[in-house]
Design a protein around this motif. Structure first.
Motif, PDB file in Angstrom:
ATOM      1  N   GLU A  53     -35.213  19.903  33.374  1.00 12.95           N
ATOM      2  CA  GLU A  53     -35.058  21.055  34.249  1.00 12.95           C
ATOM      3  C   GLU A  53     -35.248  20.604  35.704  1.00 12.95           C
ATOM      4  OE1 GLU A  53     -33.922  23.792  33.417  1.00 12.95           O
ATOM      5  OE2 GLU A  53     -34.274  23.929  31.260  1.00 12.95           O
ATOM      6  N   PRO A  54     -34.612  21.275  36.658  1.00 12.72           N
ATOM      7  CA  PRO A  54     -33.732  22.433  36.470  1.00 12.72           C
ATOM      8  C   PRO A  54     -32.326  22.022  36.033  1.00 12.72           C
ATOM      9  CG  PRO A  54     -33.888  21.900  38.791  1.00 12.72           C
ATOM     10  CD  PRO A  54     -34.828  20.952  38.080  1.00 12.72           C
ATOM     11  N   TYR A  55     -31.583  22.988  35.541  1.00 13.29           N
ATOM     12  CA  TYR A  55     -30.198  22.781  35.115  1.00 13.29           C
ATOM     13  C   TYR A  55     -30.087  21.837  33.927  1.00 13.29           C
ATOM     14  CZ  TYR A  55     -29.283  24.730  39.788  1.00 13.29           C
ATOM     15  OH  TYR A  55     -29.266  25.508  40.909  1.00 13.29           O
ATOM     16  N   ARG A  56     -31.065  21.879  33.052  1.00  8.95           N
ATOM     17  CA  ARG A  56     -31.004  21.016  31.871  1.00  8.95           C
ATOM     18  C   ARG A  56     -29.739  21.328  31.068  1.00  8.95           C
ATOM     19  NH1 ARG A  56     -35.804  20.181  27.350  1.00  8.95           N
ATOM     20  NH2 ARG A  56     -34.720  18.581  26.129  1.00  8.95           N
ATOM     21  N   GLY A  57     -29.030  20.279  30.688  1.00 12.55           N
ATOM     22  CA  GLY A  57     -27.798  20.431  29.944  1.00 12.55           C
ATOM     23  C   GLY A  57     -26.563  20.562  30.805  1.00 12.55           C
ATOM     24  N   ARG A  58     -26.727  20.781  32.124  1.00 14.55           N
ATOM     25  CA  ARG A  58     -25.593  20.891  33.030  1.00 14.55           C
ATOM     26  C   ARG A  58     -25.164  19.504  33.508  1.00 14.55           C
ATOM     27  NH1 ARG A  58     -25.651  25.657  36.227  1.00 14.55           N
ATOM     28  NH2 ARG A  58     -24.175  24.658  37.673  1.00 14.55           N
ATOM     29  N   GLN A  59     -23.912  19.389  33.866  1.00 11.75           N
ATOM     30  CA  GLN A  59     -23.429  18.137  34.427  1.00 11.75           C
ATOM     31  C   GLN A  59     -23.771  18.059  35.913  1.00 11.75           C
ATOM     32  OE1 GLN A  59     -19.261  18.369  32.834  1.00 11.75           O
ATOM     33  NE2 GLN A  59     -19.730  16.310  32.114  1.00 11.75           N
ATOM     34  N   ALA A  60     -23.983  16.839  36.373  1.00 12.70           N
ATOM     35  CA  ALA A  60     -24.395  16.617  37.755  1.00 12.70           C
ATOM     36  C   ALA A  60     -23.993  15.213  38.172  1.00 12.70           C
ATOM     37  CB  ALA A  60     -25.912  16.792  37.896  1.00 12.70           C
ATOM     38  N   LEU A  61     -24.096  14.957  39.455  1.00 12.80           N
ATOM     39  CA  LEU A  61     -23.930  13.601  39.954  1.00 12.80           C
ATOM     40  C   LEU A  61     -25.171  12.787  39.612  1.00 12.80           C
ATOM     41  CD1 LEU A  61     -22.566  14.461  43.515  1.00 12.80           C
ATOM     42  CD2 LEU A  61     -21.216  13.737  41.530  1.00 12.80           C
ATOM     43  N   PRO A  62     -25.025  11.492  39.387  1.00 17.48           N
ATOM     44  CA  PRO A  62     -26.209  10.657  39.176  1.00 17.48           C
ATOM     45  C   PRO A  62     -27.080  10.634  40.423  1.00 17.48           C
ATOM     46  CG  PRO A  62     -24.178   9.489  38.593  1.00 17.48           C
ATOM     47  CD  PRO A  62     -23.769  10.726  39.317  1.00 17.48           C
ATOM     48  N   GLY A  63     -28.387  10.548  40.241  1.00 23.44           N
ATOM     49  CA  GLY A  63     -29.284  10.476  41.383  1.00 23.44           C
ATOM     50  C   GLY A  63     -30.725  10.683  40.985  1.00 23.44           C
ATOM     51  N   ALA A  90     -24.312  21.065  38.701  1.00 21.55           N
ATOM     52  CA  ALA A  90     -25.604  21.594  39.126  1.00 21.55           C
ATOM     53  C   ALA A  90     -25.789  21.405  40.631  1.00 21.55           C
ATOM     54  CB  ALA A  90     -26.721  20.878  38.370  1.00 21.55           C
ATOM     55  N   PHE A  91     -26.803  22.093  41.162  1.00 24.23           N
ATOM     56  CA  PHE A  91     -27.184  21.986  42.573  1.00 24.23           C
ATOM     57  C   PHE A  91     -25.958  22.273  43.465  1.00 24.23           C
ATOM     58  CE2 PHE A  91     -29.945  19.019  40.179  1.00 24.23           C
ATOM     59  CZ  PHE A  91     -31.165  19.628  40.394  1.00 24.23           C
ATOM     60  N   ASP A  92     -25.842  21.528  44.560  1.00 20.66           N
ATOM     61  CA  ASP A  92     -24.689  21.642  45.458  1.00 20.66           C
ATOM     62  C   ASP A  92     -23.759  20.443  45.278  1.00 20.66           C
ATOM     63  OD1 ASP A  92     -26.431  19.752  46.397  1.00 20.66           O
ATOM     64  OD2 ASP A  92     -26.491  20.480  48.460  1.00 20.66           O
ATOM     65  N   HIS A  93     -23.715  19.929  44.052  1.00 17.40           N
ATOM     66  CA  HIS A  93     -22.993  18.687  43.814  1.00 17.40           C
ATOM     67  C   HIS A  93     -21.484  18.826  43.941  1.00 17.40           C
ATOM     68  CE1 HIS A  93     -26.552  16.506  41.643  1.00 17.40           C
ATOM     69  NE2 HIS A  93     -26.815  16.877  42.879  1.00 17.40           N
ATOM     70  N   LEU A  94     -20.956  20.036  43.772  1.00 15.29           N
ATOM     71  CA  LEU A  94     -19.528  20.211  43.985  1.00 15.29           C
ATOM     72  C   LEU A  94     -19.190  20.012  45.461  1.00 15.29           C
ATOM     73  CD1 LEU A  94     -16.746  20.904  42.887  1.00 15.29           C
ATOM     74  CD2 LEU A  94     -17.275  23.326  43.245  1.00 15.29           C
ATOM     75  N   THR A  95     -20.024  20.522  46.348  1.00 12.87           N
ATOM     76  CA  THR A  95     -19.826  20.317  47.776  1.00 12.87           C
ATOM     77  C   THR A  95     -19.882  18.834  48.122  1.00 12.87           C
ATOM     78  OG1 THR A  95     -20.725  22.480  48.366  1.00 12.87           O
ATOM     79  CG2 THR A  95     -20.770  20.792  50.074  1.00 12.87           C
ATOM     80  N   ILE A  96     -20.843  18.142  47.557  1.00 13.74           N
ATOM     81  CA  ILE A  96     -20.983  16.711  47.811  1.00 13.74           C
ATOM     82  C   ILE A  96     -19.752  15.961  47.310  1.00 13.74           C
ATOM     83  CG2 ILE A  96     -22.344  14.650  47.290  1.00 13.74           C
ATOM     84  CD1 ILE A  96     -24.805  16.468  47.091  1.00 13.74           C
ATOM     85  N   LEU A  97     -19.274  16.316  46.117  1.00 15.03           N
ATOM     86  CA  LEU A  97     -18.093  15.662  45.565  1.00 15.03           C
ATOM     87  C   LEU A  97     -16.878  15.878  46.464  1.00 15.03           C
ATOM     88  CD1 LEU A  97     -16.605  14.153  43.290  1.00 15.03           C
ATOM     89  CD2 LEU A  97     -16.271  16.373  42.173  1.00 15.03           C
ATOM     90  N   ARG A  98     -16.697  17.103  46.932  1.00 14.63           N
ATOM     91  CA  ARG A  98     -15.557  17.383  47.808  1.00 14.63           C
ATOM     92  C   ARG A  98     -15.632  16.580  49.099  1.00 14.63           C
ATOM     93  NH1 ARG A  98     -15.639  23.911  46.778  1.00 14.63           N
ATOM     94  NH2 ARG A  98     -14.029  23.983  45.146  1.00 14.63           N
ATOM     95  N   ASP A  99     -16.833  16.496  49.671  1.00 13.98           N
ATOM     96  CA  ASP A  99     -16.999  15.709  50.892  1.00 13.98           C
ATOM     97  C   ASP A  99     -16.702  14.227  50.634  1.00 13.98           C
ATOM     98  OD1 ASP A  99     -17.734  18.011  52.194  1.00 13.98           O
ATOM     99  OD2 ASP A  99     -19.886  17.558  52.220  1.00 13.98           O
ATOM    100  N   ALA A 100     -17.158  13.733  49.489  1.00 16.89           N
ATOM    101  CA  ALA A 100     -16.931  12.325  49.151  1.00 16.89           C
ATOM    102  C   ALA A 100     -15.448  12.050  48.924  1.00 16.89           C
ATOM    103  CB  ALA A 100     -17.730  11.956  47.905  1.00 16.89           C
ATOM    104  N   LEU A 101     -14.760  12.994  48.316  1.00 14.62           N
ATOM    105  CA  LEU A 101     -13.330  12.830  48.087  1.00 14.62           C
ATOM    106  C   LEU A 101     -12.576  12.731  49.414  1.00 14.62           C
ATOM    107  CD1 LEU A 101     -10.876  12.762  46.212  1.00 14.62           C
ATOM    108  CD2 LEU A 101     -10.923  15.268  46.184  1.00 14.62           C
ATOM    109  N   GLU A 102     -12.926  13.598  50.345  1.00 12.31           N
ATOM    110  CA  GLU A 102     -12.267  13.535  51.647  1.00 12.31           C
ATOM    111  C   GLU A 102     -12.635  12.251  52.389  1.00 12.31           C
ATOM    112  OE1 GLU A 102      -9.868  13.968  54.661  1.00 12.31           O
ATOM    113  OE2 GLU A 102      -9.816  15.146  52.810  1.00 12.31           O
ATOM    114  N   ARG A 103     -13.870  11.789  52.244  1.00 12.96           N
ATOM    115  CA  ARG A 103     -14.250  10.510  52.861  1.00 12.96           C
ATOM    116  C   ARG A 103     -13.406   9.382  52.275  1.00 12.96           C
ATOM    117  NH1 ARG A 103     -18.875   7.707  54.694  1.00 12.96           N
ATOM    118  NH2 ARG A 103     -19.380   9.615  55.842  1.00 12.96           N
ATOM    119  N   ALA A 104     -13.251   9.356  50.945  1.00 16.35           N
ATOM    120  CA  ALA A 104     -12.455   8.304  50.318  1.00 16.35           C
ATOM    121  C   ALA A 104     -11.015   8.346  50.806  1.00 16.35           C
ATOM    122  CB  ALA A 104     -12.504   8.448  48.800  1.00 16.35           C
ATOM    123  N   ARG A 105     -10.445   9.542  50.910  1.00 12.93           N
ATOM    124  CA  ARG A 105      -9.064   9.666  51.396  1.00 12.93           C
ATOM    125  C   ARG A 105      -8.936   9.166  52.828  1.00 12.93           C
ATOM    126  NH1 ARG A 105      -8.022  15.776  49.030  1.00 12.93           N
ATOM    127  NH2 ARG A 105      -7.104  15.162  47.033  1.00 12.93           N
TER     128      ARG A 105
END
Length: 244
Positions: A35-45, A132-147
């Motif tokens: 916990e928190p978000y046990r069982g939810r997918q997330a970024l490693p960290g 979980a958390f704000d990881h979708l926002t982080i993923l989107r930012d990382a995707l734009e950084r990679a591009r």
């Protein structure tokens, strides 16, 4: 002494790890075992430990949660995320890292992760409540950084096992950018870019009777001239829907 200081502020690191598998951009996700978000997918960290630098913590968490070796990856700091309520455990600031690698192996979960798997980026973005958390926002930012990095730096070669062909490199750009690029135009631009690629002198038979020259990454870190997504390179060709 302020109330915030009395409560303490924790620091974590989160990793957006991208690779190309089966001609699609994938991100590494873990299933949270606690916990928190046990069982939810997330970024490693995980949490920064006393005496650690942020990069050391990122490398340690990468190894502990996935079994992947950071030495195989391009690793760079993305940015910090400090929204006061981003973590239900309290005041937690995270520093995100972007990691890129060529056709990385199936990960092995460890420590507080129940499972780890490569998941296509389009399917993650299509489910806003998946992470979980704000990881979708982080993923989107990382995707734009990679591009953006593909436009101005030589980091695209981080996705290519060496040696590679120009076609291999073009597929990296097409996959990350979600654009269809003209092969001849792309070849001309990347081979003329200053110290971007080095020819190995060898060839690979990719089609009957048509051996393709092989290359390795050159010493340059910045692309000169840059390869712009909205420039002549992409403007002449049909595009596929961009990832959002």
């Amino acid at each position: 002494m302020s109330r915030e200081h009395q409560q303490g502020i924790d620091v974590t690191v989160d990793l957006v790890i991208l690779t190309i598998r089966d001609s699609e951009l994938h991100a590494l996700l873990v299933e949270r075992g606690n916990e928190p978000y046990r069982g939810r997918q997330a970024l490693p960290g995980g949490f920064l430990r006393p005496g650690e630098t942020l990069e050391h913590a990122a490398r340690r968490e990468l190894k502990e949660e996935t079994g992947l070796d950071a030495a195989r990856l391009h690793l760079e700091q993305l940015r910090a995320y400090s929204e006061p309520n981003r973590d239900p455990r309290g005041r937690v600031i995270t520093v995100a890292f972007l990691a890129l690698g060529p056709d990385l192996p199936i990960p092995t979960a460890g420590t507080d992760a129940s499972d780890a798997a490569w998941v296509p980026v389009p399917s993650i973005l299509a489910e806003p409540g998946l992470l979980a958390f704000d990881h979708l926002t982080i993923l989107r930012d990382a995707l734009e950084r990679a591009r953006s990095q593909l436009e101005y730096t030589t980091v695209a070669t981080a996705f290519c096992p060496e040696p590679f062909t120009i076609s291999d490199l073009r597929k990296v750009y097409e996959t990350v950018w979600r654009l269809k690029l003209d092969p001849s135009n792309f070849r001309r631009k990347v081979t003329r870019a200053d110290r971007f690629l080095e020819a190995t002198g060898e060839r690979r038979l990719t089609e009957p009777g048509r051996p393709a020259p092989l290359y390795r990454r050159g010493p340059a870190h910045l692309l000169h001239p840059p390869l712009l997504r909205e420039g002549h390179l992409a403007r002449l060709h049909t595009t596929t829907p961009a990832l959002r």
